[in-house]
Design an enzyme around this catalytic site. Sequence first.
Site, PDB file in Angstrom:
ATOM      1  N   GLY A 250       0.814  -1.209   0.000  1.00 41.12           N
ATOM      2  CA  GLY A 250       0.000   0.000   0.000  1.00 41.12           C
ATOM      3  C   GLY A 250       0.849   1.260   0.000  1.00 41.12           C
ATOM      4  O   GLY A 250       0.521   2.247  -0.675  1.00 41.12           O
ATOM      5  N   ASP A 251       1.947   1.239   0.738  1.00 46.12           N
ATOM      6  CA  ASP A 251       2.862   2.380   0.752  1.00 46.12           C
ATOM      7  C   ASP A 251       3.504   2.567  -0.622  1.00 46.12           C
ATOM      8  O   ASP A 251       3.702   3.694  -1.083  1.00 46.12           O
ATOM      9  CB  ASP A 251       3.951   2.170   1.801  1.00 46.12           C
ATOM     10  CG  ASP A 251       3.379   1.827   3.166  1.00 46.12           C
ATOM     11  OD1 ASP A 251       2.338   2.413   3.538  1.00 46.12           O
ATOM     12  OD2 ASP A 251       3.965   0.974   3.854  1.00 46.12           O
TER      13      ASP A 251
END
Length: 306
Positions: A250-251
Amino acid sequence: MIYTVTFNPSLDYIVSVSDFKLGLTNRTDSELLLPGGKGINVSTVLQNLGIANTAFGFTAGFVGEEVRKEVEQLGVKAEFISLDEGVSRINLKLKSIDGTEINGRGPRIPREAVDALMTQLDRLGADDTLVLAGSIPASMPDDIYQKIMERLDGRDVRIVVDATKDLLLNVLGHHPFLIKPNNHELGDIFGVKLSEREEVVPYAKKLQEKGAVNVLVSMAGKGAVLLAEDGSVYAAEAPKGTLKNGVGAGDSMVAGFLAGYGESGDYEHAFRMGLAAGSASAFSEQLATKDEIKKVYETCKITKIG
């Protein structure tokens, strides 16, 4: 310049044990030591894409010094505030048992250190981007995201917020440039279960109506959805590949989106870059490299659904 904030950085000790036995001495088959924390993950992928950035945050003790050294070796400019007491955390991640993790607590962050961070942020202005990602340590005020955004209000700083529930809802009135909930986090906000791409659109729209400029919803194996500032809605299936490591995907998506937007100002390209970066990290043992992201980018299929 892009800046990231990691309130509670870590050293992530990632090990694999093929035949783990509880209560006995076990020996690792593989080991990896990496700097961790959501903001640092964003910084790492940005750097891998050739985008200079600065990492803010708090470090303490010998572990904190190692975090700083590891981040600088990646090429990221580390401007962490060193704390006088405590030790930065070490997180143990046992890959071979369904992503089992033991995460440390980290040091207490005093008021003086928070004030020092605010002073660092005072230099941000137009054309700068700030990424606020992750939970807030118990020793910090729980409205720190709001206070940061209030302090930067009117300076034309693009602010990205990757947080959950109240942390996210409480900053929407400050119009963050990008928020990135996953489908489960989005569902938790509204008390519903969201499993298909079409289902997330009306709820992502509600967050946009509350103030978010762009809403990027990650859905792991189901792909992703973007509600863009210009009213466009994009959706994509997840690229094909073998899941090796979901940590930081997600990052990586946030980093890819910012990289793509910075290249062109085009939301479809930014979405595609985000999807490619998130997927490439999931398909890799570590956070994705530029070549890995480029390879996945070529396979991404984006559909405009609104």
